[in-house]
Design a protein around this motif. Structure first.
Motif, mmCIF file in Angstrom:
data_model
loop_
_atom_site.group_PDB
_atom_site.id
_atom_site.type_symbol
_atom_site.label_atom_id
_atom_site.label_comp_id
_atom_site.label_asym_id
_atom_site.label_seq_id
_atom_site.Cartn_x
_atom_site.Cartn_y
_atom_site.Cartn_z
ATOM 1 N N TYR A 151 0.803 -1.220 0.000
ATOM 2 C CA TYR A 151 0.000 0.000 0.000
ATOM 3 C C TYR A 151 0.838 1.274 0.000
ATOM 4 O O TYR A 151 0.295 2.363 -0.059
ATOM 5 N N TYR A 157 0.459 7.060 -14.918
ATOM 6 C CA TYR A 157 1.012 7.241 -13.574
ATOM 7 C C TYR A 157 0.937 8.708 -13.155
ATOM 8 O O TYR A 157 0.547 9.028 -12.033
ATOM 9 N N LEU A 188 -2.588 9.717 -12.290
ATOM 10 C CA LEU A 188 -2.960 9.310 -10.931
ATOM 11 C C LEU A 188 -2.315 10.217 -9.885
ATOM 12 O O LEU A 188 -2.920 10.531 -8.862
ATOM 13 N N LYS A 189 -1.072 10.639 -10.139
ATOM 14 C CA LYS A 189 -0.426 11.563 -9.207
ATOM 15 C C LYS A 189 -1.124 12.920 -9.219
ATOM 16 O O LYS A 189 -1.256 13.564 -8.180
ATOM 17 N N ASP A 195 -4.237 13.008 -7.256
ATOM 18 C CA ASP A 195 -4.000 12.995 -5.812
ATOM 19 C C ASP A 195 -4.315 14.346 -5.178
ATOM 20 O O ASP A 195 -4.518 14.440 -3.975
ATOM 21 N N GLN A 227 -7.791 15.256 -2.881
ATOM 22 C CA GLN A 227 -8.052 14.687 -1.564
ATOM 23 C C GLN A 227 -8.986 15.546 -0.725
ATOM 24 O O GLN A 227 -9.531 15.070 0.264
ATOM 25 N N TRP A 261 -11.111 8.829 -0.700
ATOM 26 C CA TRP A 261 -11.418 7.904 -1.780
ATOM 27 C C TRP A 261 -11.270 8.557 -3.146
ATOM 28 O O TRP A 261 -11.075 7.872 -4.151
ATOM 29 N N LYS A 295 -8.004 8.094 -6.016
ATOM 30 C CA LYS A 295 -7.864 6.802 -6.688
ATOM 31 C C LYS A 295 -9.075 6.496 -7.564
ATOM 32 O O LYS A 295 -8.931 6.074 -8.709
ATOM 33 N N GLY A 326 -9.201 9.059 -10.488
ATOM 34 C CA GLY A 326 -8.081 8.825 -11.393
ATOM 35 C C GLY A 326 -8.267 7.585 -12.244
ATOM 36 O O GLY A 326 -7.999 7.589 -13.448
ATOM 37 N N ILE A 327 -8.755 6.528 -11.648
ATOM 38 C CA ILE A 327 -8.949 5.284 -12.402
ATOM 39 C C ILE A 327 -10.172 5.390 -13.310
ATOM 40 O O ILE A 327 -10.133 4.975 -14.471
#
Length: 144
Positions: free
Chosen positions: A55, A71, A74-75, A78, A81, A86, A89, A92-93
């Motif tokens: 993790y 990548y 996804l960063k 971040d 938040q 939740w 992630k 991003g996905i």
């Protein structure tokens, strides 16, 4: 029996038989090598490293160039938040999945039979926008 020369054993076909002679030699050699390997492993064990945590991603890790855009996306997600833990992630996905679905359904969205780029403005705009975003995120991921 001095002075008598023992006659060497001659084998049929002019060579030593594979079974049992050759097999027995190989089994002895395997046992010796396994004993050596077990002894080395017992007397010189490998160093114990910290337990892997699936993790936590190390800071220095970077994926291959073809995954840099995903990548970095996804960063960048971040930063969301403030919505909740939740959000980065999941958003991003899901956003990358939506982009993939958009590329998959692009031929069905723009059903123009012409192949000339000037007559397909929607497909051209979507394709160029996604290509530019991919290049930007890849470069951003490479230099960050």
């Amino acid at each position: 029996m001095e002075g008598t020369v023992e006659k060497e054993k001659t084998w049929k076909y002019g060579s030593e038989p594979f079974y049992p002679n050759h097999i027995l030699k190989q089994l002895v050699l395997i046992c010796i090598l396994m004993a050596l390997l077990v002894s080395l492993a017992a007397f010189f064990p490998p160093p114990y490293l910290p337990k892997a945590d699936p993790y936590v991603t190390p800071e220095h890790i970077k994926p291959e160039w073809y995954f840099l855009a995903a990548y970095q996306f996804l960063k960048a997600a971040d930063k969301l938040q403030f919505i909740g833990m939740w959000a980065p992630k999941i958003i991003g996905i899901l956003a990358q999945g939506v982009i993939g679905l958009l590329l998959f359904f692009l031929p069905f969205i723009d059903r123009n039979p012409s192949v000339r780029p000037s007559e397909r403005p929607y497909a051209l705009r979507i394709g160029i926008t996604l290509a530019i975003l991919y290049i930007i995120f890849t470069a951003w991921g490479y230099f960050s």
